[in-house]
Design an enzyme around this catalytic site. Structure first.
Site, short mmCIF file in Angstrom:
data_model
loop_
_atom_site.label_atom_id
_atom_site.label_comp_id
_atom_site.label_asym_id
_atom_site.label_seq_id
_atom_site.Cartn_x
_atom_site.Cartn_y
_atom_site.Cartn_z
N ASP A 65 42.87 43.16 42.43
CA ASP A 65 41.65 43.66 43.09
C ASP A 65 41.93 44.94 43.88
O ASP A 65 43.06 45.16 44.34
CB ASP A 65 41.11 42.56 44.02
N GLY B 215 38.68 50.12 42.99
CA GLY B 215 37.64 51.05 43.46
C GLY B 215 38.01 51.63 44.82
O GLY B 215 37.90 52.85 45.05
N ARG C 166 47.05 37.86 45.33
CA ARG C 166 45.80 38.62 45.36
C ARG C 166 46.03 39.91 46.12
O ARG C 166 46.54 39.89 47.25
CB ARG C 166 44.66 37.85 46.00
N GLU D 153 50.89 28.16 45.37
CA GLU D 153 51.19 28.91 46.60
C GLU D 153 50.46 30.26 46.53
O GLU D 153 50.47 30.92 45.49
CB GLU D 153 52.70 29.16 46.72
N LEU E 54 58.04 36.27 27.82
CA LEU E 54 56.91 36.05 28.74
C LEU E 54 55.61 35.80 27.96
O LEU E 54 55.33 36.51 26.99
CB LEU E 54 56.75 37.31 29.61
N HIS F 184 40.81 52.25 38.15
CA HIS F 184 41.01 51.34 37.02
C HIS F 184 42.14 51.86 36.13
O HIS F 184 42.97 51.08 35.66
CB HIS F 184 39.72 51.18 36.21
N ARG G 91 39.99 35.28 49.23
CA ARG G 91 39.13 34.40 48.43
C ARG G 91 39.64 34.31 46.99
O ARG G 91 40.42 35.14 46.54
CB ARG G 91 37.67 34.84 48.47
N TRP H 297 30.22 41.28 34.94
CA TRP H 297 29.19 41.79 34.02
C TRP H 297 28.00 42.33 34.79
O TRP H 297 27.20 43.11 34.27
CB TRP H 297 28.71 40.69 33.07
C1 IPE Z 1 37.98 39.60 41.27
O1 IPE Z 1 37.67 40.82 41.84
C2 IPE Z 1 37.90 39.68 39.78
C3 IPE Z 1 38.96 40.44 39.13
C4 IPE Z 1 40.01 40.92 39.72
C5 IPE Z 1 38.82 40.61 37.72
P1 IPE Z 1 36.18 41.14 42.33
O2 IPE Z 1 36.20 42.51 42.91
O3 IPE Z 1 35.22 40.91 41.22
O4 IPE Z 1 35.95 40.03 43.42
P2 IPE Z 1 34.98 39.99 44.68
O5 IPE Z 1 33.61 40.38 44.20
O6 IPE Z 1 35.50 40.95 45.69
O7 IPE Z 1 35.07 38.58 45.16
C1 IPE Z 2 39.48 45.18 40.46
O1 IPE Z 2 39.12 46.24 41.29
C2 IPE Z 2 39.09 45.41 39.02
C3 IPE Z 2 38.01 44.54 38.55
C4 IPE Z 2 37.43 43.62 39.23
C5 IPE Z 2 37.57 44.72 37.18
P1 IPE Z 2 37.62 46.45 41.79
O2 IPE Z 2 36.89 47.23 40.74
O3 IPE Z 2 37.02 45.16 42.16
O4 IPE Z 2 37.83 47.36 43.05
P2 IPE Z 2 37.24 47.12 44.52
O5 IPE Z 2 37.56 45.70 44.87
O6 IPE Z 2 35.78 47.37 44.44
O7 IPE Z 2 37.95 48.09 45.37
MG MG Z 3 36.98 44.03 43.83
#
Ligand code: IPE
Ligand code: IPE
Ligand code: MG
Length: 277
Positions: free
Chosen positions: A34, A37, A202, A221, A145, A51, A208, A83
């Protein structure tokens, strides 16, 4: 040509060796990748740049896990809820996933990595589905792996589908409620045959699960780092494993049961310590 992960060299090889001798290497690592962005925004770049850089983090993490002898690595790459993002971002992510698979499958195959996928694969664009299925087929006999890509995945999706399959079997084979056991449920979810994750990482500092492996994470863990995914490299993976090695996994029991003697004398002493008698 012999197959296997390209070996670590120099200081990195020494760090890996130290990790292997200092404790157990988790057999299954799952990652919620995560913060792509936010990583980009901080640099005044479009989210897409985050990305793209995230793919580099995947490459480095997969390589390091293979070298360390991790058996399974599950990467949450796209959730059911993702999506709902703007159409342009979704389509860019799909193209990026396709490109990453095209660019990386050869190397993964040479490194003895077996590719698998979990999630609603039918929901992905046809071209991506084909590339993915081809990669899975091509690498299916690899023994290094196992890389599990969670695509269009969510824990609730997984459980819903498992329950539907079970309901069908109940009707078709006249099963009774006694047939529904934890083992049976585990064997009907998408990770059937794969041990539950030992360590969940994470990135981006969110506390979360975001609908990831809800059933499978029961005793995993958890390691959370504030680093955004595109900034994640093997040094942080090593840190997560070091942290994991310091944990005591009690699975609901008490410490003495894990370390105490298995003999009756040991058990007696343990009971005494509980009852104080
Ligand atoms: C979790 O990230 C999903 C993936 C890493 C693919 P999100 O950005 O979608 O999660 P939330 O919305 O912050 O919970
Ligand atoms: C994780 O990064 C990639 C996906 C969920 C596909 P994000 O795109 O959620 O980036 P943030 O969390 O908005 O920074
Ligand atoms: Mg995110």
């Amino acid at each position: 040509m012999g197959k296997g992960p390209q070996l670590a060299t120099g200081e990195d090889a020494r760090v890996q060796e130290k990790l292997r001798t200092s404790g157990e290497i988790p057999g299954h690592i799952a990652v919620i990748m995560d913060g792509n962005g936010r990583w980009a925004k901080k640099r005044g770049l479009p989210r897409t740049a985050g990305h793209s850089e995230g793919v580099e983090s995947v490459r480095d993490t997969v390589e390091a896990c293979g070298q360390l002898g991790v058996r399974y690595l599950t990467l949450y790459a796209f959730s059911t809820e993702n999506w709902k993002r703007p159409k342009e971002e979704v389509s860019l992510l799909m193209r990026l996933l396709l490109k990453a698979l095209r660019d990386e499958t050869d190397r993964l195959h040479t490194n003895n990595v077996r590719i698998q996928a979990i999630g609603d694969i039918d929901a992905l664009p046809r071209e991506l589905q084909n590339e993915l299925l081809e990669g899975i087929q091509r690498t299916k006999d690899n023994t290094g792996l196992t890389l599990i890509l969670a695509l269009s995945y969510s824990g609730r999706w997984d459980l819903t589908h498992a329950m539907r399959r079970i309901a069908r079997e109940v009707v078709e084979h006249g099963l009774t409620e006694d047939h529904i056991t934890e083992e049976m449920i585990s064997s009907h979810i998408s990770t059937a045959g794969i041990p539950d994750p030992d360590l969940l990482i994470r990135t981006s500092g969110e506390f979360r699960i975001s609908n990831f492996l809800l059933w499978q994470l029961a005793y995993t863990e958890i390691y959370i780092t504030p680093r955004f995914w595109p900034g994640f490299r093997r040094d942080e993976l090593y840190e997560a494993i070091r942290d994991y090695q310091k944990r005591e996994r009690r699975f609901g029991m008490v410490s003495e049961q894990l370390h105490g003697s298995q003999t009756e004398v040991g058990a007696g002493r343990f009971m005494k310590s509980l009852t104080g008698q």
